[in-house]
Design a protein around this motif. Structure first.
Motif, PDB file in Angstrom:
ATOM      1  N   TYR A 225      -3.351  39.494  13.721  1.00  0.00           N
ATOM      2  CA  TYR A 225      -4.595  40.088  13.789  1.00  0.00           C
ATOM      3  C   TYR A 225      -4.989  41.162  15.153  1.00  0.00           C
ATOM      4  O   TYR A 225      -5.359  42.026  14.687  1.00  0.00           O
ATOM      5  CB  TYR A 225      -5.439  38.854  14.045  1.00  0.00           C
ATOM      6  N   GLN A 226      -4.202  40.840  16.089  1.00  0.00           N
ATOM      7  CA  GLN A 226      -4.547  41.731  17.128  1.00  0.00           C
ATOM      8  C   GLN A 226      -3.616  43.135  16.689  1.00  0.00           C
ATOM      9  O   GLN A 226      -4.419  44.274  17.153  1.00  0.00           O
ATOM     10  CB  GLN A 226      -3.661  41.253  18.426  1.00  0.00           C
ATOM     11  N   HIS A 227      -2.539  42.968  15.956  1.00  0.00           N
ATOM     12  CA  HIS A 227      -1.914  44.251  15.393  1.00  0.00           C
ATOM     13  C   HIS A 227      -2.955  44.968  14.633  1.00  0.00           C
ATOM     14  O   HIS A 227      -3.024  46.324  14.601  1.00  0.00           O
ATOM     15  CB  HIS A 227      -0.683  43.904  14.797  1.00  0.00           C
TER      16      HIS A 227
ATOM     17  N   ARG B 126     -10.328  46.608  21.807  1.00  0.00           N
ATOM     18  CA  ARG B 126      -9.534  47.373  20.767  1.00  0.00           C
ATOM     19  C   ARG B 126     -10.737  48.606  20.082  1.00  0.00           C
ATOM     20  O   ARG B 126     -11.590  48.604  20.509  1.00  0.00           O
ATOM     21  CB  ARG B 126      -9.399  46.243  19.644  1.00  0.00           C
TER      22      ARG B 126
ATOM     23  N   LEU C  98     -11.770  40.326  24.344  1.00  0.00           N
ATOM     24  CA  LEU C  98     -10.593  40.871  23.951  1.00  0.00           C
ATOM     25  C   LEU C  98     -10.770  41.933  22.646  1.00  0.00           C
ATOM     26  O   LEU C  98     -10.186  43.018  22.693  1.00  0.00           O
ATOM     27  CB  LEU C  98      -9.659  39.787  23.366  1.00  0.00           C
ATOM     28  N   LEU C  99     -11.898  41.519  21.889  1.00  0.00           N
ATOM     29  CA  LEU C  99     -11.929  42.231  20.834  1.00  0.00           C
ATOM     30  C   LEU C  99     -12.462  43.592  21.137  1.00  0.00           C
ATOM     31  O   LEU C  99     -11.986  44.720  20.431  1.00  0.00           O
ATOM     32  CB  LEU C  99     -13.280  41.435  19.814  1.00  0.00           C
TER      33      LEU C  99
ATOM     34  N   GLN D  90       0.177  40.100  22.998  1.00  0.00           N
ATOM     35  CA  GLN D  90      -0.948  40.655  22.219  1.00  0.00           C
ATOM     36  C   GLN D  90      -1.275  42.136  22.840  1.00  0.00           C
ATOM     37  O   GLN D  90      -1.573  43.010  22.333  1.00  0.00           O
ATOM     38  CB  GLN D  90      -2.168  39.739  21.991  1.00  0.00           C
TER      39      GLN D  90
ATOM     40  N   TYR E 256      -8.295  33.165  23.407  1.00  0.00           N
ATOM     41  CA  TYR E 256      -7.521  33.362  22.005  1.00  0.00           C
ATOM     42  C   TYR E 256      -8.112  32.451  20.943  1.00  0.00           C
ATOM     43  O   TYR E 256      -8.530  31.311  21.118  1.00  0.00           O
ATOM     44  CB  TYR E 256      -6.274  33.546  22.120  1.00  0.00           C
TER      45      TYR E 256
END
Lengths: 319, 259
Positions: free
Chosen positions: A109-111, B91, B87-88, A158, A97
């Motif tokens: 940011y993740q939201h 999404r 992780l990105l 997250q 992260y």
């Protein structure tokens, strides 16, 4: 999105068909012909030793790794399809992260990356922090200041902040204390009751066996078996019987023990003079064995099932 | 364009106290350089060209673009860190969206640093009685070259981890070193270093001409006819870097098991 959700409810949510992934020009096979399905609302465990190919399968399901051959679909769509992504929450094994961010900035940011409505944000942050039982000030604490276990909780937060319908959890209890183990179980049960599908990846079966519906056993890239937790309970268990051996009294010989075990539907594994290990597929056989041993003159003072990891039992049984 | 990544790329950099001071320093630097040049150079015109050289220096654009493109600049993590990207890309973001967002955000970020810097230098230049530094052609040059540098650094950012960082450091390092040797060309340097200096100069020119041909808007129409070739080269460079960046990113695998 609605159409996709309808498909998910009706059919198998995830289909993995003959999935293969090789590295180094095919010399290293990380996944070798894996096939399984996961239904909507199911908690599905991928279990296997280190290097078995669990993480690679998750990578293919998350469209982070391109399969060498085979097919992966989520709700009938490719995992690369953008319609699939908002349904997904992912907890990576290694926390990667943005370390300099505060917890609030990171979750915000993740939201936003998950494309959730902006007005939900304050409530969403409160909810996920409560869910993962993280009692810190999200505005002040930075990610880099958190311990490994707390990072894992932030990872879970997250993963859940996008209100996913499908969660991929890679080693969810990694770095967690016993309270963390309990938290993971609680969260998995909550997911189950809310109909969220969970695919989790672990090499510790004890932590997940209580909440998984089905478990896929992986070894050297191959799925050896996909079993329900109920059927796993029927795998051979080991009953350790200890008896009193008085001085001067003749110890119980192996032949007698083997004969008694056979009569009770069991098998003698080994004998140490004043104790022995028997294979007992179920509690009835164990009870019969104890009765038979007592009838055969063995003065039993203790009989317990040996505590073994389910994964160990599975692999011993299959061998 | 992804709004979350756009905000993250720009806001995160400008709102971080660790970066605010250096960024302010970058804005002041050309004006200060001009002041120093005037103090040390007897001919005032030469001082003016020093500033022009700052705004057409590839190393300046590369470094400023890197600040904005890199996800981990604040935490000293290298650009193209695949663990952050893992992780990105779980999404709802396409690789193309990511590349374009980074490109637009970085272009704006670099322009937001260099335009005020040029204006400040112009102000100082005016105060000390030098010819004006800032004009429309310099502003256009800064904007266009910020875009080219950002496209190039976004492409480097898309390369797998170490390769991207290595290429960036090599190019920026050679460019800076070449500049230093160019600046000291007239001074006496040991004979053995002259060969090294020549190599660095060649690399500096090579980077400038090949990877990063500076587009001087003022010179485009200064000749007999408008220089369309420079525009075509400029556009093809930006398009190629963005296309290659997307292509590399689409074929990269983002998982530690594959590393």
């Amino acid at each position: 999105m609605v159409a996709l959700l309808q498909v998910l409810i009706l059919d198998a949510l995830i289909t993995v068909d003959n999935l293969c992934k090789s590295y180094r020009n095919g010399t290293v096979k990380a996944v070798d012909g894996a096939s399984f399905t996961v239904s909507q609302g199911e908690v599905f465990g991928l279990i296997g030793p280190n290097g078995a190919g669990k993480t690679t399968i998750l990578g293919c399901l998350l469209a982070l790794i391109e399969p060498t051959s085979g097919k992966v679909s989520i709700g009938g769509k490719s995992p690369y399809d953008l319609a699939v992504k908002p349904l997904i929450g992912f907890l990576p094994e290694r926390p990667c992260y943005n370390r300099w961010m505060t917890i609030e900035q990171f979750l915000k940011y993740q939201h936003r990356l998950a494309k959730r409505p902006e007005e939900e944000l304050p409530q969403a942050i409160k909810e996920v922090l409560a869910l993962v039982e993280l009692d810190v000030d999200p505005k002040k604490r930075r990610i880099r200041e958190l311990s490994r276990g707390m990072l894992q909780r932030i990872g879970l937060a997250q993963a859940l902040i996008g209100k996913p319908q499908l969660c991929f959890l890679d080693e969810p209890t990694s770095g967690m204390d016993p309270l963390g183990f309990v938290l993971i179980r609680k969260l998995l049960l909550k997911c189950k009751t809310e109909g969220i599908t969970v695919v989790l990846n672990s090499h510790h079966l004890q932590e997940v066996e209580k909440v998984c519906d089905r478990i896929a056993f992986i070894r050297r890239g191959k799925i050896e078996s996909v079993q329900s937790v109920e059927s796993l309970a029927q795998l051979s268990q080991v009953l350790v019987v200890e008896w009193q051996s008085s001085t001067g009294e003749k110890s119980v010989d192996v032949a007698t023990l083997e004969k008694i075990a056979r009569q009770a539907g069991s098998n003698l594994i080994d004998n140490n003079g004043d104790s022995a290990r028997f294979a007992a597929p179920d509690k009835d056989v164990a009870a019969n064995l104890i009765v038979a041993l007592t009838g055969g003159g063995v003065k039993i003072y203790q009989a317990t099932f040996e505590k073994r990891e389910l994964v160990e039992m599975f692999y011993e049984d299959s061998n | 364009m992804n709004r979350a990544i756009f905000d993250f790329t720009l806001q995160d950099k400008f709102s971080n106290w660790k970066l605010q001071l250096p960024l302010l320093g970058f804005v002041i630097m050309p004006a200060y350089m001009l002041y120093l040049a005037v103090q040390s150079t007897p001919e005032r015109i030469a001082a003016g060209t020093t500033i022009w050289h700052y705004f057409e220096n590839p190393a300046v654009y590369l470094f400023y673009s890197y600040i904005f493109v890199s996800d981990g600049f604040v935490s000293s993590r290298p650009t193209g860190d695949s663990t952050a990207m893992t992780l990105l890309f779980t999404r709802p973001i396409t690789r193309f969206d990511y590349v374009m967002t980074k490109f637009v955000a970085a272009s704006l970020g670099v322009t937001a640093l260099l335009l005020p810097a040029a204006l400040l230098a112009h102000g100082v230049s005016f105060l000390i009685g030098l010819p004006p530094v800032f004009d429309v052609s310099l502003a256009a040059s800064i904007i266009l070259n910020s875009m080219l540098a950002s496209a190039f650094v976004v492409f480097l950012h898309c390369l797998p981890g170490v390769l991207g960082v290595f290429t960036f450091l090599m190019l920026a390092g050679c460019s800076s070193a070449g500049d230093m040797f160019l600046a000291s060309a007239s001074s006496d340097i040991p004979e053995i270093l002259k060969y090294f200096a020549q190599i660095m100069r060649n690399i500096n020119f090579w980077i400038g001409d090949f990877f990063f041909p500076f587009l001087n808007v003022g010179q485009l129409s200064s000749g007999v006819s408008f220089d369309y070739t420079a525009i075509v080269v400029y556009l093809s460079n930006i398009t190629s870097y963005l296309f290659l960046g997307t292509y590399v990113l689409a074929h990269r695998e983002f998982f530690y098991a594959s590393e």
